[in-house]
Design a protein around this motif. Structure first.
Motif, PDB file in Angstrom:
ATOM      1  N   GLU A  10      99.206  37.282  31.922  1.00 30.37           N
ATOM      2  CA  GLU A  10      97.809  37.597  31.646  1.00 30.37           C
ATOM      3  C   GLU A  10      97.720  38.226  30.262  1.00 30.37           C
ATOM      4  O   GLU A  10      98.430  39.174  29.954  1.00 30.37           O
ATOM      5  N   ILE A  11      96.825  37.700  29.446  1.00 29.07           N
ATOM      6  CA  ILE A  11      96.735  38.148  28.065  1.00 29.07           C
ATOM      7  C   ILE A  11      95.311  38.558  27.743  1.00 29.07           C
ATOM      8  O   ILE A  11      94.357  37.838  28.045  1.00 29.07           O
ATOM      9  N   ASN A  12      95.178  39.700  27.125  1.00 27.25           N
ATOM     10  CA  ASN A  12      93.906  40.181  26.628  1.00 27.25           C
ATOM     11  C   ASN A  12      93.925  40.023  25.120  1.00 27.25           C
ATOM     12  O   ASN A  12      94.687  40.679  24.429  1.00 27.25           O
ATOM     13  N   MET A  13      93.090  39.122  24.615  1.00 26.99           N
ATOM     14  CA  MET A  13      93.127  38.806  23.191  1.00 26.99           C
ATOM     15  C   MET A  13      91.837  39.208  22.514  1.00 26.99           C
ATOM     16  O   MET A  13      90.754  38.882  22.965  1.00 26.99           O
ATOM     17  N   THR A  14      91.971  39.918  21.391  1.00 23.53           N
ATOM     18  CA  THR A  14      90.853  40.195  20.512  1.00 23.53           C
ATOM     19  C   THR A  14      91.161  39.524  19.185  1.00 23.53           C
ATOM     20  O   THR A  14      92.221  38.921  19.007  1.00 23.53           O
TER      21      THR A  14
END
Length: 206
Positions: free
Chosen positions: A187-191
């Motif tokens: 799971e990746i949280n990308m900004t």
């Protein structure tokens, strides 16, 4: 793999990601060489367009890459066809293969050459989200009007060959040589500036 290493690889792969298109005509036997989850290697340059119209052949490659070179910087005429290029020795993960009627779309993710084992043995929310976007594009645009600028003899010559194999179907890379490990879902949280791993997912193409 350390969390910092994962962040570095996913930043390199997904930051600034864009979608590109390459239409051609391939036999069923060539198309059947592609499998979802497969890692492939293209030895030559990969010509592709940022313009997304109807399919001009029976097969479309939709290519997600953060490292394509915009050739309009060097040749203003390239802007008319949205001409982008990937260097030789490019690696891809096959994310999706979709066939509707007599048309097939193969979705490729351009990945770093030092991350083959990671992408072979894992999937991520980012891959799933861009795959949905690619599927929607195929469903909604496959029968649209052709883009005239992409119907020239020169462009068709640049894009006629299959990616990752020669004209006889021999793959340039045997991904069975990649060590198989327990599959992982990341799971990746990308900004826009960074990627966080194993947190609530968020993603956008810029």
């Amino acid at each position: 793999m350390k969390n910092s290493r994962l962040k570095s690889i996913y930043n390199e792969t997904f930051s600034g990601l864009k979608l590109f298109y390459r239409d051609t005509n391939l036999t069923d036997s060539l198309i059947s060489n592609y499998k979802v989850g497969q890692i492939i290697h293209e030895k030559g340059f990969t010509d592709m367009s940022s313009l997304n119209g109807g399919l001009s052949g029976n097969c479309r490659y939709i290519i997600a890459s953060a490292h394509a070179k915009d050739l309009s910087i060097f040749n203003p005429d390239s802007a008319k066809i949205g001409h982008f290029l990937l260097d030789t020795i490019a690696y891809f993960k096959v994310l999706d293969i979709q066939t509707i009627d007599d048309k097939t779309q193969i979705f490729l993710l351009n990945i770093p050459d030092n991350s083959l084992t990671l992408f072979k043995n894992s999937s991520s929310n980012l891959e799933e989200e861009i795959t949905e976007e690619a599927r929607d594009s195929f469903i909604n645009k496959r029968n649209n009007l052709l883009i005239p600028e992409l119907q020239t003899k020169d462009w068709k010559e640049k894009t006629k060959t299959p990616i990752g194999m020669d004209d006889t179907g021999e793959m340039f890379f045997d991904d069975s040589k990649i060590k198989i490990e327990s599959p992982k879902r990341i799971e990746i949280n990308m900004t826009k500036k960074t990627i966080e791993v194993n947190k609530k997912p968020w993603w956008k193409i810029w």
